[in-house]
Design an enzyme around this catalytic site. Sequence first.
Site, PDB file in Angstrom:
ATOM      1  N   CYS A   1       0.813  -1.224   0.000  1.00  0.00           N
ATOM      2  CA  CYS A   1       0.000   0.000   0.000  1.00  0.00           C
ATOM      3  C   CYS A   1       0.843   1.269   0.000  1.00  0.00           C
ATOM      4  O   CYS A   1       0.618   2.189  -0.796  1.00  0.00           O
ATOM      5  CB  CYS A   1      -0.974  -0.007   1.176  1.00  0.00           C
ATOM      6  SG  CYS A   1      -0.197   0.077   2.816  1.00  0.00           S
TER       7      CYS A   1
ATOM      8  N   HIS B   1      -2.554   1.108   6.760  1.00  0.00           N
ATOM      9  CA  HIS B   1      -2.858   1.130   5.332  1.00  0.00           C
ATOM     10  C   HIS B   1      -2.969   2.580   4.870  1.00  0.00           C
ATOM     11  O   HIS B   1      -3.300   3.478   5.647  1.00  0.00           O
ATOM     12  CB  HIS B   1      -4.172   0.380   5.067  1.00  0.00           C
ATOM     13  CG  HIS B   1      -4.470   0.161   3.614  1.00  0.00           C
ATOM     14  ND1 HIS B   1      -3.730  -0.692   2.816  1.00  0.00           N
ATOM     15  CD2 HIS B   1      -5.432   0.694   2.801  1.00  0.00           C
ATOM     16  CE1 HIS B   1      -4.231  -0.699   1.596  1.00  0.00           C
ATOM     17  NE2 HIS B   1      -5.259   0.140   1.549  1.00  0.00           N
TER      18      HIS B   1
ATOM     19  N   HIS C   1      -6.003   2.631  -4.097  1.00  0.00           N
ATOM     20  CA  HIS C   1      -5.052   2.050  -3.147  1.00  0.00           C
ATOM     21  C   HIS C   1      -4.639   0.673  -3.648  1.00  0.00           C
ATOM     22  O   HIS C   1      -5.206   0.146  -4.609  1.00  0.00           O
ATOM     23  CB  HIS C   1      -5.675   1.963  -1.754  1.00  0.00           C
ATOM     24  CG  HIS C   1      -6.844   1.014  -1.671  1.00  0.00           C
ATOM     25  ND1 HIS C   1      -7.031   0.136  -0.628  1.00  0.00           N
ATOM     26  CD2 HIS C   1      -7.901   0.796  -2.517  1.00  0.00           C
ATOM     27  CE1 HIS C   1      -8.137  -0.562  -0.806  1.00  0.00           C
ATOM     28  NE2 HIS C   1      -8.687  -0.178  -1.949  1.00  0.00           N
TER      29      HIS C   1
END
Length: 376
Positions: free
Chosen positions: A270, A330, A342
């Site tokens: 991420c 994240h 993402h």
Amino acid sequence: MEMRKLVWFLFLISMTLKAQSQYDQIISEISNKYIPDKRTGVFEIFIQEVDGKIVVKGETTNISAKESLINALVKFEKQIIDSVLILPSPDLKGKIFGIISVSVANMRAKPSHQSELVNQVLLGSTVKILKRSGYWYLVQTEPPENYIGWIEEGGLAIKDKTEFESWQSKKKIIFTDYFGFVYSQKDKNSTPVSDLALGNLLTVENEDKNWFFVTLPDGRKGYVEKSKAMNYDEWKRRVNFNEVNLINTAKKFVGFPYLWGGTSVRGFDCSGFTKIVFKLNGFELPRDADQQAQLGVEVNPGENFENLKPGDLLFFGQKAEDGKPEKITHVGIYIGNKEFIHCSGKVSIDSFDPKAPNFNEYRFKTFVKAKRLVKN
């Protein structure tokens, strides 16, 4: 008599444990002060008493931390044996400059191919070499990332200061396509010298209408198609760090696979995804999501995310509540209309809107905060 010996022995043990506890506390305090993030610095110190002397062993990248440690031990009024190594190691004999010589170098937590992949570094990027273990080198990436990990010898061109400065001064090109090659001849059917990935840097010797003649950091030479690269200085002049360019760049990677530790087009995690998107727009982010969350200005998203703007970084995890600290696990990029892009499994566009077909309930529930780095 035997009982007195036992009492004395137990007393000595208790005093030794007490002293060791004090030493450990000093180590912890100095480590937290000088190197709070172990991903960007080394402070591996061990203290023990031998024959009434305080023996200090280990290594660190911070000389001030070492000096502070020694000064803190003076109060014990014992002789101090200082065996702390300041990195880079003297064993490197001045060859402490590394240039990545493969398209994507894998950085691992330990000097082993079986060890966790923690980062990737692109061809032409520079690193500081800290020490060697067999054919592995502990390196630190360039600021502002400063990430530390192990890279195999075959992925590095190792230089002394003069060689490194010579390489830095040369004209360079940046590879601008997703993937490609350095060819041995001006012919795409010729034997490749190296593969290439987006963002790679190479020194250029000369050029003609269709080809750059380049040199890799380890001295290999070959040809790169001009249609897939451009002069690095010109590229930097053209870079415009704004929300439109960020989103356009991010969308070019939709469908690319997730790779733990990945920060290249070979695969992203991420934060590796957000890092390369910002890097290709001239802005260097730290390596990991929690580090990236320390940058920028926090934005109150509003009840319906109406205060967010495209390009804002979105952070997910656990909010600080019920006595628990905030935990960022994240990161993604807001693209507008309650949508964000993402990398989780693959690069994808999801939504905060429960009515949308791409609604991501898990990310909606674990959203923590937004940070703005793009100045409007």
